[in-house]
Design an enzyme around this catalytic site. Structure first.
Site, PDB file in Angstrom:
ATOM      1  N   LYS A 142      11.205  38.555  -3.516  1.00  7.28           N
ATOM      2  CA  LYS A 142      11.253  38.104  -1.991  1.00  7.28           C
ATOM      3  C   LYS A 142      10.196  38.832  -1.633  1.00  7.28           C
ATOM      4  O   LYS A 142       9.111  38.437  -0.798  1.00  7.28           O
ATOM      5  CB  LYS A 142      12.172  37.461  -1.321  1.00  7.28           C
ATOM      6  CG  LYS A 142      13.088  36.700  -1.813  1.00  7.28           C
ATOM      7  CD  LYS A 142      13.747  36.074  -0.857  1.00  7.28           C
ATOM      8  CE  LYS A 142      15.452  36.942  -1.174  1.00  7.28           C
ATOM      9  NZ  LYS A 142      15.817  37.683  -2.331  1.00  7.28           N
TER      10      LYS A 142
ATOM     11  N   HIS B 131      27.357  19.014 -18.104  1.00  5.75           N
ATOM     12  CA  HIS B 131      28.212  18.846 -17.273  1.00  5.75           C
ATOM     13  C   HIS B 131      27.087  18.266 -15.994  1.00  5.75           C
ATOM     14  O   HIS B 131      27.159  17.470 -15.728  1.00  5.75           O
ATOM     15  CB  HIS B 131      28.549  19.380 -16.202  1.00  5.75           C
ATOM     16  CG  HIS B 131      29.251  18.742 -14.561  1.00  5.75           C
ATOM     17  ND1 HIS B 131      30.960  18.975 -13.440  1.00  5.75           N
ATOM     18  CD2 HIS B 131      28.436  19.507 -13.622  1.00  5.75           C
ATOM     19  CE1 HIS B 131      30.504  19.063 -13.212  1.00  5.75           C
ATOM     20  NE2 HIS B 131      28.992  18.633 -12.435  1.00  5.75           N
ATOM     21  N   GLU B 132      26.198  19.314 -16.326  1.00  2.00           N
ATOM     22  CA  GLU B 132      24.838  18.617 -15.916  1.00  2.00           C
ATOM     23  C   GLU B 132      23.869  17.593 -16.232  1.00  2.00           C
ATOM     24  O   GLU B 132      23.300  16.939 -15.650  1.00  2.00           O
ATOM     25  CB  GLU B 132      23.675  19.730 -15.462  1.00  2.00           C
ATOM     26  CG  GLU B 132      24.308  21.387 -14.416  1.00  2.00           C
ATOM     27  CD  GLU B 132      24.835  20.716 -13.142  1.00  2.00           C
ATOM     28  OE1 GLU B 132      24.053  19.829 -12.519  1.00  2.00           O
ATOM     29  OE2 GLU B 132      25.465  21.030 -12.499  1.00  2.00           O
TER      30      GLU B 132
HETATM   31  P1  ADP Z   1      14.461  40.569  -2.529  1.00  2.00           P
HETATM   32  O1  ADP Z   1      13.568  41.049  -1.619  1.00  2.00           O
HETATM   33  O2  ADP Z   1      14.422  38.689  -3.278  1.00  2.00           O
HETATM   34  O3  ADP Z   1      15.427  41.224  -2.629  1.00  2.00           O
HETATM   35  P2  ADP Z   1      13.315  42.567  -4.606  1.00  2.00           P
HETATM   36  O4  ADP Z   1      11.053  42.343  -4.168  1.00  2.00           O
HETATM   37  O5  ADP Z   1      12.959  43.671  -3.350  1.00  2.00           O
HETATM   38  O6  ADP Z   1      14.330  41.692  -4.627  1.00  2.00           O
HETATM   39  O7  ADP Z   1      12.738  43.221  -5.812  1.00  2.00           O
HETATM   40  C1  ADP Z   1      12.948  43.981  -6.137  1.00  2.00           C
HETATM   41  C2  ADP Z   1      13.240  44.597  -7.555  1.00  2.00           C
HETATM   42  O8  ADP Z   1      12.680  43.818  -8.499  1.00  2.00           O
HETATM   43  C3  ADP Z   1      10.265  44.875  -7.136  1.00  2.00           C
HETATM   44  O9  ADP Z   1      10.433  45.731  -6.593  1.00  2.00           O
HETATM   45  C4  ADP Z   1      10.880  44.262  -8.680  1.00  2.00           C
HETATM   46  O10 ADP Z   1      10.383  45.223  -9.557  1.00  2.00           O
HETATM   47  C5  ADP Z   1      11.727  43.512  -9.277  1.00  2.00           C
HETATM   48  N1  ADP Z   1      11.546  41.981  -9.546  1.00  2.00           N
HETATM   49  C6  ADP Z   1      12.319  41.042  -8.953  1.00  2.00           C
HETATM   50  N2  ADP Z   1      11.651  39.673  -8.671  1.00  2.00           N
HETATM   51  C7  ADP Z   1      10.678  39.964  -9.718  1.00  2.00           C
HETATM   52  C8  ADP Z   1       9.597  39.027 -10.065  1.00  2.00           C
HETATM   53  N3  ADP Z   1      10.195  37.735 -10.143  1.00  2.00           N
HETATM   54  N4  ADP Z   1       8.430  39.776 -10.711  1.00  2.00           N
HETATM   55  C9  ADP Z   1       8.803  41.162 -11.604  1.00  2.00           C
HETATM   56  N5  ADP Z   1       9.416  41.932 -10.664  1.00  2.00           N
HETATM   57  C10 ADP Z   1      10.646  41.636  -9.708  1.00  2.00           C
HETATM   58 ZN    ZN Z   2      28.739  18.327 -10.836  1.00  2.00          ZN
END
Ligand code: ADP
Ligand code: ZN
Ligand code: MG
Length: 602
Positions: free
Chosen positions: A203, A419-420
């Site tokens: 995120k 299940h799904e």
């Molecule tokens: P959140 O904010 O959802 O908890 P982060 O954005 O902080 O997660 O993600 C932490 C790290 O994990 C990122 O810096 C990246 O290195 C890796 N990461 C997480 N999701 C992805 C993704 N969809 N694609 C590539 N790297 C990812």
């Molecule tokens: Zn169910």
């Protein structure tokens, strides 16, 4: 504020110097003449002294001089000399004068040193408090990290496996790049975008990528940073953040971990946490107050949307929610590719194969995994990461996750898959149920191990009896599939059961859809969560009726369960086939399942 500390020392020195200068100027302006003591005695003998003021060290007064035109006398000053010596000196005709030991340095030291000490102690004390309690001295000043244009250096290429979220955010990027295009048509861009998803799914990364892609300044702040030591500071900080952002528009404000700030008001251990409430209120005010056409877009992220204050989610605030989910197998492969790019790998490293081994892992877990493998390679003295290190790293990461109870074992996964598919097949076989869009067994949250996504095609205001029954059958389809395939049932269905039971109860007591009970309304389920009452306050029917109602509900559920079992038995082959695909790929589109179904029928 820090600058100010240093300045204040110079202010003290400047003041001191000014006082000295002033004193000096005063003396010269009054043109007091300093004369030797012997001169004073001579003038005294010549009757030229008009008046004197005698101090312990000095004598001041007025004297007559030859060039004195005003006749009022000239001011003079002389330093007293011990009378014994002065008599002796006078008889010997010596010119002599008194001398006051200069106290200037002593005065200076006795003033300056304590002042310096005070300033110094104060300065260090403040610094310490500030370190322990960030924001103590900055008093509402903003700590938002501001990344200038494109400075985050992150683009959509760095984020993988969350294509739906990326697609939604592309529109925002487009708006930030060319706001004129949207304002020309009069289109309204959403004010607030809330990224919702489990931890580590990217995120924060996505928000940075939006900033990087659109090349606008990016104000990033974590929700917990708003909650301050003093009441009112958090609110001031929100105000400041929005003011800064408006000046830099177009730009993005990103509030990470919004739940720290946006917890529903009035819940939590301390009733009415004033500070957080004020801060949240201020955020709501700011959100209402700004016009998105100026080009400020508010983004926020949370992994606990359920505890957010509902006011935050109302239209005109975070009116668009973007789901950032754990990746499925294809998604994991894409994420692995992103992270494997950054390290040296041997030719035998195959992202697809690793994706197959890492079911249930989030993007952050995968990033961690790749890093772990690289560290292992270094430890083994290798120059590149090979599949052996990856294998070892996978085991390590899985062990860590199992401790945190975040992975499900293969046996459970199989049950969830059947299940799904059970839900989905029953839904597809019955008319009037919402079309199945997607089935997934990527675990989400704590409760749901998988889900079947059904999207209503239209808003419904009326439901026919048959449709309600179909709905119940669909809800029971999951358990029915478990029973058929494993001849056993699991606890995974309790949410299904509760929803099915609710519908059946409503049919009997509210909608008059049961023949035995008849056309009556026994509703009146009164919810009073404030008082802890969450059930019928009083039952408007007799115990005998209650028994009939219970029987009717049971009958409806039992009939629909049988129906679901029948449907699934007749589609056993598709059930097996689809479950296998689901186990392999972790998600299956509704259309794909439909094709399987049609192939069997056709
Ligand atoms: P959140 O904010 O959802 O908890 P982060 O954005 O902080 O997660 O993600 C932490 C790290 O994990 C990122 O810096 C990246 O290195 C890796 N990461 C997480 N999701 C992805 C993704 N969809 N694609 C590539 N790297 C990812
Ligand atoms: Zn169910
Ligand atoms: Mg985050």
């Amino acid at each position: 504020m820090e600058k100010h500390h240093k300045f204040s020392i110079w202010y003290v020195l400047l003041g001191f110097w000014l006082v000295l200068l002033f004193q000096h100027m005063l003396i010269t302006a009054m043109s007091i003449k300093t004369i030797p003591y012997s001169e004073f005695l001579r003038l005294l003998n010549e009757n030229k002294i008009i008046e004197v003021a005698i101090g312990p060290n000095q004598i001041q007064g007025r004297m007559r001089t030859s060039d004195d035109s005003s006749q009022r006398g000239v001011l003079f000053r002389t330093v007293r000399v011990d009378p014994e010596i002065s008599k002796l000196l006078a008889t010997h005709n010596v010119t002599f004068k008194g001398e006051i030991e200069s106290t200037f340095m002593r005065d200076l030291l006795s003033w300056i040193v304590p002042v310096f000490m005070f300033v110094g102690i104060w300065y260090f004390a403040m610094r310490r408090i500030q370190n322990q309690q960030p924001g103590f001295m900055t008093l509402g000043k903003n700590k938002a990290r501001i990344y200038e244009e494109g400075e985050t250096g992150i683009t959509f290429d760095d984020v993988a496996g969350v294509d739906e979220a990326k697609q939604e955010l592309t529109e925002i990027v487009d708006f930030l790049k060319t706001p004129e295009k949207y304002s020309a048509i009069g289109g309204r861009i959403p004010k607030g975008i809330l990224l919702v998803g489990p931890p580590g799914t990217g995120k924060t990364l996505l928000a940075k990528a939006v900033a990087g892609e659109s090349g606008v300044p990016f104000f990033s702040m974590s929700g917990s940073e708003f909650v301050e030591m003093f009441v009112g500071m958090g609110a001031a900080r929100v105000r400041d953040l929005f003011n800064q952002a408006k000046q830099k528009a177009p730009c993005i404000i990103f509030i990470d971990e919004l739940d720290a700030l946006g917890k529903a008001r009035g819940i939590g251990p301390v009733a009415g946490h004033d500070e957080r409430e004020q801060t949240l209120n201020q955020l709501l005010v700011e959100m209402d107050g700004f016009d998105p056409s100026v080009g400020v877009i508010l983004m926020a992220a949370t992994n606990r949307p359920e505890i957010l204050d509902p006011a935050l989610l109302r239209p005109g605030r975070f009116d668009r929610q973007v789901l950032v989910d754990r990746p499925d197998k294809i998604g994991r492969e894409a994420i692995l590719k992103v992270h494997l790019r950054k390290i040296k790998t041997a030719p035998d490293v195959d992202p697809a194969e690793i994706a197959g081994m890492t079911s249930g892992m989030s993007g952050a877990d995968l990033a961690n995994l790749v890093n772990e493998a690289a560290l292992l390679a270094v430890r083994h003295g290798k120059s590149e990461v090979s599949m052996a290190e990856i294998q070892e790293a996978v085991e390590r990461v899985i062990a860590g996750l199992e401790k945190k109870n975040r992975l499900i074992n293969p046996e459970e996964k199989k049950i969830v898959a059947y299940h799904e598919i059970g839900h989905a097949l029953v839904a597809m076989s019955l008319p009037g149920t919402d079309p199945v869009q997607k089935i997934t067994i990527v675990p989400r949250g704590v409760a749901a191990l998988g889900y079947t996504m059904q999207v209503p095609t239209e808003d419904r205001f009326l439901m026919k009896r048959s449709e309600l029954l179909n709905k119940i059958a669909t809800l029971l389809g999951g358990r029915a599939a478990e029973k058929i395939v494993f001849e056993d049932v699991s606890t995974g269905a309790h949410n299904d059961l509760s929803r099915a039971t609710d519908i059946a109860r409503s049919m009997v007591v509210q909608y008059g859809m049961s023949e035995k009970v008849g056309q009556v309304y026994f509703g009146g389920k009164q919810n009073a969560p404030m008082l802890g009452i969450n059930d019928e306050i009083s039952k408007p029917f007799s115990p005998a009726t209650a028994e009939v109602i219970d029987k009717e509900i049971q009958k409806i559920l039992a009939e629909q369960f049988e129906r679901a079992v029948e449907i699934l038995n007749s589609k056993r082959r598709v059930l097996e086939e689809a479950a296998t695909i689901l186990l392999e790929k972790e998600t299956i589109e509704g259309d794909e399942l439909k094709k399987l179904l049609e192939r069997q029928q056709g």
